[in-house]
Design a protein around this motif. Structure first.
Motif, PDB file in Angstrom:
ATOM      1  N   UNK A 243       0.828  -1.201   0.000  1.00  0.00           N
ATOM      2  CA  UNK A 243       0.000   0.000   0.000  1.00  0.00           C
ATOM      3  C   UNK A 243       0.872   1.264   0.000  1.00  0.00           C
ATOM      4  N   UNK A 244       1.915   1.259   0.826  1.00  0.00           N
ATOM      5  CA  UNK A 244       2.820   2.414   0.893  1.00  0.00           C
ATOM      6  C   UNK A 244       3.454   2.658  -0.473  1.00  0.00           C
ATOM      7  N   UNK A 245       3.952   1.602  -1.110  1.00  0.00           N
ATOM      8  CA  UNK A 245       4.595   1.750  -2.425  1.00  0.00           C
ATOM      9  C   UNK A 245       3.591   2.177  -3.494  1.00  0.00           C
ATOM     10  N   UNK A 246       2.386   1.665  -3.399  1.00  0.00           N
ATOM     11  CA  UNK A 246       1.359   2.069  -4.366  1.00  0.00           C
ATOM     12  C   UNK A 246       1.059   3.558  -4.212  1.00  0.00           C
ATOM     13  N   UNK A 247       0.953   4.029  -2.974  1.00  0.00           N
ATOM     14  CA  UNK A 247       0.662   5.437  -2.734  1.00  0.00           C
ATOM     15  C   UNK A 247       1.822   6.334  -3.177  1.00  0.00           C
ATOM     16  N   UNK A 248       3.047   5.875  -2.944  1.00  0.00           N
ATOM     17  CA  UNK A 248       4.226   6.696  -3.251  1.00  0.00           C
ATOM     18  C   UNK A 248       4.594   6.666  -4.725  1.00  0.00           C
TER      19      UNK A 248
ATOM     20  N   UNK B  84       2.940   4.316  -7.223  1.00  0.00           N
ATOM     21  CA  UNK B  84       2.014   3.539  -8.030  1.00  0.00           C
ATOM     22  C   UNK B  84       2.684   2.247  -8.517  1.00  0.00           C
ATOM     23  N   UNK B  85       3.363   1.603  -7.591  1.00  0.00           N
ATOM     24  CA  UNK B  85       4.120   0.388  -7.903  1.00  0.00           C
ATOM     25  C   UNK B  85       4.049  -0.579  -6.719  1.00  0.00           C
ATOM     26  N   UNK B  86       4.569  -1.768  -6.934  1.00  0.00           N
ATOM     27  CA  UNK B  86       4.656  -2.765  -5.870  1.00  0.00           C
ATOM     28  C   UNK B  86       6.067  -2.752  -5.293  1.00  0.00           C
ATOM     29  N   UNK B  87       6.213  -3.155  -4.005  1.00  0.00           N
ATOM     30  CA  UNK B  87       7.562  -3.216  -3.439  1.00  0.00           C
ATOM     31  C   UNK B  87       8.371  -4.330  -4.094  1.00  0.00           C
ATOM     32  N   UNK B  88       9.667  -4.129  -4.137  1.00  0.00           N
ATOM     33  CA  UNK B  88      10.565  -5.122  -4.715  1.00  0.00           C
ATOM     34  C   UNK B  88      11.490  -5.665  -3.639  1.00  0.00           C
ATOM     35  N   UNK B  89      11.712  -6.945  -3.686  1.00  0.00           N
ATOM     36  CA  UNK B  89      12.675  -7.595  -2.809  1.00  0.00           C
ATOM     37  C   UNK B  89      13.588  -8.400  -3.712  1.00  0.00           C
ATOM     38  N   UNK B  90      14.875  -8.081  -3.666  1.00  0.00           N
ATOM     39  CA  UNK B  90      15.870  -8.787  -4.471  1.00  0.00           C
ATOM     40  C   UNK B  90      16.632  -9.742  -3.574  1.00  0.00           C
ATOM     41  N   UNK B  91      16.567 -11.018  -3.898  1.00  0.00           N
ATOM     42  CA  UNK B  91      17.282 -12.022  -3.124  1.00  0.00           C
ATOM     43  C   UNK B  91      18.553 -12.407  -3.867  1.00  0.00           C
ATOM     44  N   UNK B  92      19.621 -12.492  -3.128  1.00  0.00           N
ATOM     45  CA  UNK B  92      20.867 -13.009  -3.678  1.00  0.00           C
ATOM     46  C   UNK B  92      21.392 -14.033  -2.693  1.00  0.00           C
ATOM     47  N   UNK B  93      22.403 -14.725  -3.080  1.00  0.00           N
ATOM     48  CA  UNK B  93      22.953 -15.717  -2.154  1.00  0.00           C
ATOM     49  C   UNK B  93      23.574 -15.059  -0.936  1.00  0.00           C
ATOM     50  N   UNK B  94      24.124 -13.880  -1.101  1.00  0.00           N
ATOM     51  CA  UNK B  94      24.788 -13.196   0.008  1.00  0.00           C
ATOM     52  C   UNK B  94      23.774 -12.579   0.965  1.00  0.00           C
ATOM     53  N   UNK B  95      22.808 -11.830   0.420  1.00  0.00           N
ATOM     54  CA  UNK B  95      21.815 -11.183   1.268  1.00  0.00           C
ATOM     55  C   UNK B  95      20.697 -10.641   0.391  1.00  0.00           C
ATOM     56  N   UNK B  96      19.637 -10.215   1.018  1.00  0.00           N
ATOM     57  CA  UNK B  96      18.521  -9.628   0.286  1.00  0.00           C
ATOM     58  C   UNK B  96      18.574  -8.112   0.427  1.00  0.00           C
ATOM     59  N   UNK B  97      18.089  -7.419  -0.575  1.00  0.00           N
ATOM     60  CA  UNK B  97      18.086  -5.964  -0.587  1.00  0.00           C
ATOM     61  C   UNK B  97      16.660  -5.505  -0.852  1.00  0.00           C
ATOM     62  N   UNK B  98      16.215  -4.464  -0.125  1.00  0.00           N
ATOM     63  CA  UNK B  98      14.887  -3.924  -0.357  1.00  0.00           C
ATOM     64  C   UNK B  98      14.992  -2.464  -0.761  1.00  0.00           C
ATOM     65  N   UNK B  99      13.941  -1.986  -1.378  1.00  0.00           N
ATOM     66  CA  UNK B  99      13.917  -0.600  -1.842  1.00  0.00           C
ATOM     67  C   UNK B  99      13.840   0.354  -0.670  1.00  0.00           C
ATOM     68  N   UNK B 100      14.307   1.572  -0.892  1.00  0.00           N
ATOM     69  CA  UNK B 100      14.231   2.600   0.131  1.00  0.00           C
ATOM     70  C   UNK B 100      12.786   2.999   0.363  1.00  0.00           C
ATOM     71  N   UNK B 101      12.484   3.442   1.580  1.00  0.00           N
ATOM     72  CA  UNK B 101      11.138   3.880   1.912  1.00  0.00           C
ATOM     73  C   UNK B 101      10.848   5.219   1.261  1.00  0.00           C
ATOM     74  N   UNK B 102       9.612   5.442   0.844  1.00  0.00           N
ATOM     75  CA  UNK B 102       9.271   6.748   0.313  1.00  0.00           C
ATOM     76  C   UNK B 102       9.450   7.817   1.388  1.00  0.00           C
ATOM     77  N   UNK B 103       9.749   9.027   0.960  1.00  0.00           N
ATOM     78  CA  UNK B 103      10.082  10.077   1.903  1.00  0.00           C
ATOM     79  C   UNK B 103       8.909  10.518   2.766  1.00  0.00           C
ATOM     80  N   UNK B 104       7.672  10.319   2.316  1.00  0.00           N
ATOM     81  CA  UNK B 104       6.532  10.784   3.114  1.00  0.00           C
ATOM     82  C   UNK B 104       6.159   9.846   4.227  1.00  0.00           C
TER      83      UNK B 104
END
Length: 157
Positions: free
Chosen positions: A129-134, A136-156
């Motif tokens: 919901x937060x990503x859609x509001x900020x 108009x997209x879905x959150x992304x989670x990138x998994x790698x063998x070393x670690x997972x990375x997530x997108x930065x939070x919207x500023x609002x």
């Protein structure tokens, strides 16, 4: 459910990432505090429970404020769960003050069972919901063998 003599470590799993950096960091911190509570010797239970209550209180209040501000559709159900966890934690803390150890052990085990589905269902929906509001997209989670990375939070938020 883990029984009171179960000392398994409650390890963080990347499957609990929701794609919102701040939520993911706070959830990882919660998992660490819960792991400490699960593994705590009797004489450290109060300190570990107090740390978990402090973290959960601040985190839940922040999430609740976001949900109200962004008019999150499932906010009442989500906030009700937060309130129930905190009521239980404070009740367990009172019993621990009276010398009762087993309620704290059972609470920790139940919290370990509650946390993954709460994150995977309610918190992931909030992140979406937060990503859609900020954006108009879905959150992304990138998994790698070393670690997972997530997108930065919207500023609002």
């Amino acid at each position: 459910m883990m029984n009171s003599s179960d000392t398994r470590v409650f390890d963080w799993r990347d499957t609990w990432l929701v794609g919102h950096a701040q939520l993911d960091e706070e959830h990882q911190a919660f998992a660490q505090l819960l792991a400490a509570l699960l593994a705590a010797p009797d004489d450290s239970l109060a300190v570990c429970l107090d740390e978990l209550i402090s973290h959960a209180s601040a985190h839940f209040a922040e999430e609740d404020a976001w949900m109200r501000r962004l008019n999150f559709p499932a906010q009442q159900c989500h906030m009700d769960e937060h309130a129930a966890v905190l009521r239980s934690a404070l009740g367990v803390r009172q019993r621990l003050n009276g010398g009762e150890i087993q309620p704290a052990r059972r609470f920790a085990a139940e919290l370990a069972a509650w946390f993954p589905p709460h994150v995977q269902h309610l918190d992931s929906a909030l992140a979406s919901w937060i990503c859609k509001q900020a954006w108009n997209a879905k959150p992304l989670v990138f998994h790698s063998r070393a670690r997972a990375v997530t997108a930065a939070a919207p500023s609002f938020v």
